[in-house]
Scaffold this motif. Structure first.
Motif: not given
Length: 199
Positions: A92-105
């Protein structure tokens, strides 16, 4: 008078475009694999069930809009990621991930062989690694993230050209930043406060 009208018109156009953007997004309501480009909007909190990740992204040109929701994992001992970006056949190219809480991984967000990706305004806590960038994930941009209370805040390995800026990396048990076989990084304007800041 004309200037005021133009300003009002510009604001109205902006709001219409924003509504169109939201309306055109694909809604995510639970664990999913994303195989097509597009904008994806998380509409509620997600609890991991099983498999490689709560959200797996195997396509390029994907935007994940988290809207402040949480992805809850089973605990850092389980070999799973909150969001896993990888595809060995077509990286993959040019993936944007934003404005999240991620917990317990094991990994809150994990980029594997994914290039020119952006991770923005994320909160990663109680993971083994808050944000991991690995195996040729060149050109990653990590900005305005909060990585706190993990074992490692941010881990960069076997990739080049990362930018880490405007992040809070604090209270991580082993190290704030873990860097291995990673060159040409730009690390600037972060607040880094851990028992060991760099490993």
């Amino acid at each position: 008078m004309i200037l005021r009208y133009l300003r009002s018109y510009a604001v109205a156009v902006f709001l219409v475009l924003a509504l169109v953007s939201i309306a055109g997004a694909v809604e995510i309501t639970g664990p999913v694999e994303i195989r097509e480009p597009g904008v994806y909007h998380i509409s509620g909190d997600i609890t991991y069930a099983n498999g490689l990740a709560a959200i797996t992204i195997s396509a390029s040109d994907v935007v994940i809009e988290g809207a402040g929701h949480r992805i809850q994992g089973p605990g850092e001992g389980r070999d799973a990621a909150g969001i896993h970006v990888s595809n060995s056949a077509s990286p993959p190219q040019n993936v944007v991930i934003r404005d999240l809480d991620v917990e317990g991984f094991r990994y809150g967000v994990y980029l594997v062989g994914a290039t020119d990706c952006r991770v923005e305004r994320m909160t990663a806590s109680k993971n083994q690694v808050g944000i991991g960038v690995n195996q040729g994930s060149n050109g990653a941009s990590l900005s305005s993230n909060h990585c706190t209370g993990n074992r490692y805040g941010i881990a960069l390995a076997s990739s080049n050209g990362a930018t880490v800026q405007d992040c809070v990396i604090s209270g991580n048990a082993e190290a704030g930043l873990y860097i291995q076989s990673y060159a040409q990084n730009t690390i600037s304007n972060n607040r880094i406060d851990n028992s060991r800041n760099l490993l």
